[in-house]
Write a protein that holds these residues in place. Structure first.
Motif, mmCIF file in Angstrom:
data_model
loop_
_atom_site.group_PDB
_atom_site.id
_atom_site.type_symbol
_atom_site.label_atom_id
_atom_site.label_comp_id
_atom_site.label_asym_id
_atom_site.label_seq_id
_atom_site.Cartn_x
_atom_site.Cartn_y
_atom_site.Cartn_z
ATOM 1 N N ASN A 375 33.589 34.773 34.952
ATOM 2 C CA ASN A 375 32.418 35.540 35.369
ATOM 3 C C ASN A 375 32.607 36.226 36.714
ATOM 4 O OD1 ASN A 375 30.780 35.255 33.128
ATOM 5 N ND2 ASN A 375 29.802 33.394 33.859
ATOM 6 N N LYS A 376 33.166 35.526 37.674
ATOM 7 C CA LYS A 376 33.334 36.138 38.993
ATOM 8 C C LYS A 376 34.281 37.335 38.935
ATOM 9 C CE LYS A 376 32.150 32.457 42.252
ATOM 10 N NZ LYS A 376 31.087 33.203 42.950
ATOM 11 N N ASN A 377 35.396 37.186 38.224
ATOM 12 C CA ASN A 377 36.389 38.252 38.168
ATOM 13 C C ASN A 377 36.292 39.098 36.908
ATOM 14 O OD1 ASN A 377 37.450 37.389 40.611
ATOM 15 N ND2 ASN A 377 38.890 36.000 39.638
ATOM 16 N N SER A 378 35.323 38.785 36.053
ATOM 17 C CA SER A 378 35.111 39.516 34.803
ATOM 18 C C SER A 378 36.396 39.608 33.989
ATOM 19 C CB SER A 378 34.566 40.921 35.093
ATOM 20 O OG SER A 378 33.900 41.432 33.952
ATOM 21 N N ASP A 379 37.003 38.470 33.731
ATOM 22 C CA ASP A 379 38.289 38.404 33.044
ATOM 23 C C ASP A 379 38.094 38.482 31.531
ATOM 24 O OD1 ASP A 379 40.692 37.234 31.782
ATOM 25 O OD2 ASP A 379 41.320 36.881 33.846
ATOM 26 N N ASN A 380 38.583 39.570 30.944
ATOM 27 C CA ASN A 380 38.405 39.788 29.508
ATOM 28 C C ASN A 380 39.151 38.769 28.665
ATOM 29 O OD1 ASN A 380 36.778 42.070 29.877
ATOM 30 N ND2 ASN A 380 38.545 43.431 29.975
ATOM 31 N N TYR A 381 40.359 38.412 29.086
ATOM 32 C CA TYR A 381 41.158 37.473 28.302
ATOM 33 C C TYR A 381 40.483 36.100 28.222
ATOM 34 C CZ TYR A 381 45.019 34.598 26.704
ATOM 35 O OH TYR A 381 45.780 33.712 25.986
ATOM 36 N N LEU A 382 39.993 35.624 29.342
ATOM 37 C CA LEU A 382 39.313 34.329 29.346
ATOM 38 C C LEU A 382 38.053 34.382 28.489
ATOM 39 C CD1 LEU A 382 39.625 33.215 33.098
ATOM 40 C CD2 LEU A 382 41.244 32.933 31.219
ATOM 41 N N VAL A 458 25.019 29.397 37.712
ATOM 42 C CA VAL A 458 24.807 30.341 38.803
ATOM 43 C C VAL A 458 26.006 30.347 39.750
ATOM 44 C CG1 VAL A 458 23.630 28.840 40.478
ATOM 45 C CG2 VAL A 458 23.021 31.258 40.347
ATOM 46 N N ALA A 459 26.717 29.216 39.863
ATOM 47 C CA ALA A 459 27.906 29.157 40.714
ATOM 48 C C ALA A 459 29.058 29.984 40.166
ATOM 49 C CB ALA A 459 28.352 27.709 40.894
ATOM 50 N N SER A 460 28.977 30.346 38.874
ATOM 51 C CA SER A 460 30.040 31.145 38.276
ATOM 52 C C SER A 460 29.860 32.638 38.535
ATOM 53 C CB SER A 460 30.095 30.898 36.761
ATOM 54 O OG SER A 460 29.028 31.544 36.086
ATOM 55 N N LEU A 461 28.712 33.028 39.077
ATOM 56 C CA LEU A 461 28.422 34.444 39.274
ATOM 57 C C LEU A 461 28.980 34.956 40.591
ATOM 58 C CD1 LEU A 461 24.702 34.458 38.056
ATOM 59 C CD2 LEU A 461 26.788 34.831 36.709
ATOM 60 N N SER A 462 29.238 36.241 40.640
ATOM 61 C CA SER A 462 29.693 36.870 41.880
ATOM 62 C C SER A 462 28.560 36.894 42.897
ATOM 63 C CB SER A 462 30.152 38.304 41.614
ATOM 64 O OG SER A 462 31.238 38.337 40.730
ATOM 65 N N ILE A 463 28.916 36.793 44.168
ATOM 66 C CA ILE A 463 27.940 36.861 45.247
ATOM 67 C C ILE A 463 28.137 38.183 45.983
ATOM 68 C CG2 ILE A 463 27.057 35.734 47.327
ATOM 69 C CD1 ILE A 463 28.356 33.139 46.321
ATOM 70 N N ALA A 464 27.075 38.938 46.099
ATOM 71 C CA ALA A 464 27.156 40.267 46.709
ATOM 72 C C ALA A 464 27.741 40.199 48.111
ATOM 73 C CB ALA A 464 25.774 40.919 46.746
ATOM 74 N N GLY A 465 28.743 41.033 48.354
ATOM 75 C CA GLY A 465 29.372 41.102 49.667
ATOM 76 C C GLY A 465 30.275 39.941 49.989
ATOM 77 N N VAL A 466 30.497 39.041 49.032
ATOM 78 C CA VAL A 466 31.260 37.821 49.319
ATOM 79 C C VAL A 466 32.476 37.664 48.412
ATOM 80 C CG1 VAL A 466 31.181 35.292 49.414
ATOM 81 C CG2 VAL A 466 29.218 36.632 50.200
ATOM 82 N N ASP A 467 32.268 37.695 47.086
ATOM 83 C CA ASP A 467 33.401 37.406 46.208
ATOM 84 C C ASP A 467 33.265 38.107 44.860
ATOM 85 O OD1 ASP A 467 31.505 35.972 44.772
ATOM 86 O OD2 ASP A 467 32.303 33.999 45.270
ATOM 87 N N GLY A 468 34.304 37.948 44.040
ATOM 88 C CA GLY A 468 34.294 38.493 42.696
ATOM 89 C C GLY A 468 34.147 40.006 42.659
ATOM 90 N N THR A 469 33.578 40.501 41.585
ATOM 91 C CA THR A 469 33.438 41.944 41.410
ATOM 92 C C THR A 469 32.347 42.552 42.281
ATOM 93 O OG1 THR A 469 31.964 41.596 39.525
ATOM 94 C CG2 THR A 469 34.305 41.842 39.044
ATOM 95 N N LEU A 470 31.602 41.709 42.992
ATOM 96 C CA LEU A 470 30.569 42.200 43.918
ATOM 97 C C LEU A 470 31.000 42.064 45.380
ATOM 98 C CD1 LEU A 470 27.333 40.750 42.254
ATOM 99 C CD2 LEU A 470 27.946 43.171 42.438
#
Length: 547
Positions: A375-382, A458-470
């Motif tokens: 979810n954080k990195n929006s990985d299609n394979y996973l 909710v811990a699997s989601l990106s945090i705006a300005g912090v990590d992942g695709t956000l």
């Protein structure tokens, strides 16, 4: 329209850390000859919020855009803004929210994905396995070579020095086609995804290193992981580079001579983790494979490269079970365990009585680790692996993909009406035939907030300005380190859905889906709408003249 009637809102359910729900004002921003007081206006401020959103949308050129927007107050248990909320649109990677929620609903957030090693020899006290080793795959698509070594270490710790039989891989948890494009039924592939399998190593990708620091005209080639069922046929030619230009007096940054071509994920917003390996020579070497009936994969390399360079390329592992068994056999041998037999995979019809066999090693990976990375990195394979996993565990049909679709219908029919159910042909959202509405997504987010798995979800989601695709979005705003969500992107799709709190600490659940030609505009719109939510307050400042 359905309205969620969830249990009473509790702040303890949230990963948001809200230290105070009292809205504070800085009196220095106002004139000294006025007195300030606060008044509470819930209904009127909701109307003002809606007007602000409508104003933003009306000021954009959205004539050729289809959109679906829904915003829900978790504190008040009601929708506070809707625009085409039931309109089913292409959700792109917002599909991953539905995939991961289905997985948690199926097995909970304490589940472990297990890769297990069994033997049909129940007496190994003599240090010899007089029989075969069976590798039973449980859907861990994050397995790496280091994880294999941990399994080997467990076997060594049992004092095993010799295995007389074969190393056999059993990845039959998933059946049917392992190609996402094939099982999705799509007409356009959008983007290739590695084969989906219950036994996976290095995300089913070979790394092929090509070294031209040789005296011959043919480069030296190394493949990782080193699998015995793979043959590399190289037609790569080495050429002498042009004479070096006269050195400039200006100091230049030294470039690495080691370059690597990767399969970049362009759709789904995934962060390119290997971006440092991208090569200026990336298009000079190409690879393609053929898979023989016996499981042998032949990789053909072609192209040219300059002398004294290290380049690289990746190729999908086309026979995951055979390659897994081969690599594991090699790791056993390299660690001093004698293996007399060969490597192989279990045939579809073979019956293996695992309960009556001896388990000698196991690697367990928390499901949360996989979902968080997905979810954080929006990985299609996973995501595609989870799609297959859901179908296999649900057992709603003998075909894994059909079972997954029926599982989704059963889960989401408890949240929305039958006509509002999603249409999902894969788990990642690469399929352009997927359909979901903002209303469905918000109701699903609300359902998640009432469940025991919410803290993990909710811990699997990106945090705006912090990590992942956000990570690079909404920095320096009230949404930074506040909004927790999932992004979605295709060439004609942009979406954002998740949780955010306003200035009073009120929690909003939101989903925005845009289908149309201007993805960049839609991303900016998502940011603007989110800031309207994060800056909202139900309190108004009353100014009275001082005496």
């Amino acid at each position: 329209m359905l309205i969620l009637q969830g249990e009473h809102f509790s702040m303890r359910k949230f990963g948001f850390v809200i230290l105070c729900l009292v809205f504070c004002f800085n009196s220095s921003n106002f004139s000294k000859n006025t007195e300030q007081s606060l008044s509470f206006h819930p209904d009127s401020t909701y109307k003002e919020l809606a007007l602000s959103i409508d104003s933003v949308l009306s000021n954009k050129n959205l004539g050729s855009t289809q959109l679906s927007i829904a915003i829900y107050s978790l504190n008040e248990h009601k929708f506070i803004y809707e625009k085409n909320p039931d309109l089913p649109l292409k959700p792109a990677s917002l599909t991953k929210l539905l995939t991961s929620f289905a997985t948690y609903s199926l097995v909970s957030d304490t589940f472990n994905l297990r890769t297990q090693i069994y033997t049909d020899d129940n007496n190994i006290d003599d240090g010899i396995v007089n029989g075969n080793l069976y590798i039973l795959g449980g859907g861990d698509c994050l397995m790496k070579l280091a994880d294999l070594d941990e399994l080997v270490q467990q076997i060594e710790n049992l004092g095993i020095k010799k295995i007389t039989g074969d190393i056999i891989a059993d990845g039959r948890l998933y059946n049917g086609d392992n190609n996402r494009f094939a099982y999705s039924g799509d007409n356009d592939e959008v983007e290739p995804v590695a084969p989906i399998s219950a036994l996976t190593l290095e995300q089913n990708r070979f790394r092929i290193f090509v070294n031209s620091r040789v005296t011959s005209q043919s480069p030296k080639i190394q493949i990782i992981p080193n699998a015995g069922n793979v043959q590399v046929v190289s037609n790569v030619k080495i050429y002498a580079p042009a004479p070096a230009k006269k050195k400039s007096s200006k100091k230049k940054t030294k470039k690495s001579s080691s370059n690597f071509k990767i399969y970049e994920q362009n759709y789904g917003d995934r962060i390119p983790l290997d971006v440092a390996l991208l090569s200026t020579y990336r298009n000079r070497i190409s690879a393609h494979s053929k898979l023989k009936d016996d499981g042998t994969q032949i990789i053909y390399l072609s192209g040219t490269m300059p002398k004294n360079k290290n380049l690289g390329i990746q190729e999908f592992i086309l026979s995951p079970n055979m390659s897994f068994a081969s690599v594991f056999r090699n790791r056993l041998i390299s660690n001093g365990i004698n293996v007399s037999g060969k490597f192989d995979k279990v045939s579809k019809s073979t019956v293996i009585d695992y309960p009556n066999m001896k388990k000698i090693a196991e690697f367990a990976r928390p499901l949360n680790e996989l979902i968080k990375q997905m979810n954080k990195n929006s990985d299609n394979y996973l995501a595609e692996n989870l799609f297959k996993f859901n179908g296999a565990i649900a057992c709603k049909d003998t075909a894994t993909v059909v079972s997954a679709k029926r599982l989704y219908d059963s889960i989401y029919s408890s949240i929305v009406k039958p006509e509002q159910l999603p249409i999902l042909n894969d788990g990642s959202g690469l399929s352009r035939r997927n359909r979901a509405s903002a209303y469905l997504l918000v109701n699903m987010l609300a359902k998640a907030s009432q469940s025991k798995i919410f803290s993990s979800y909710v811990a699997s989601l990106s945090i705006a300005g912090v990590d992942g695709t956000l990570a690079k979005r909404l920095r320096g705003t009230t949404a930074e380190n506040n909004l927790m969500g999932k992004t979605g992107t295709h060439r004609d799709v942009s979406g954002l859905a998740g949780y955010i709190h306003n200035l009073d600490g009120e929690i909003y659940l939101f989903a925005y889906i845009f289908n149309g030609p201007n993805v960049g505009l839609y991303k900016n719109l998502e940011n603007e709408l989110s800031l309207i939510l994060s800056n909202h307050t139900k309190y108004k400042l009353n100014e009275k003249p001082s005496n």
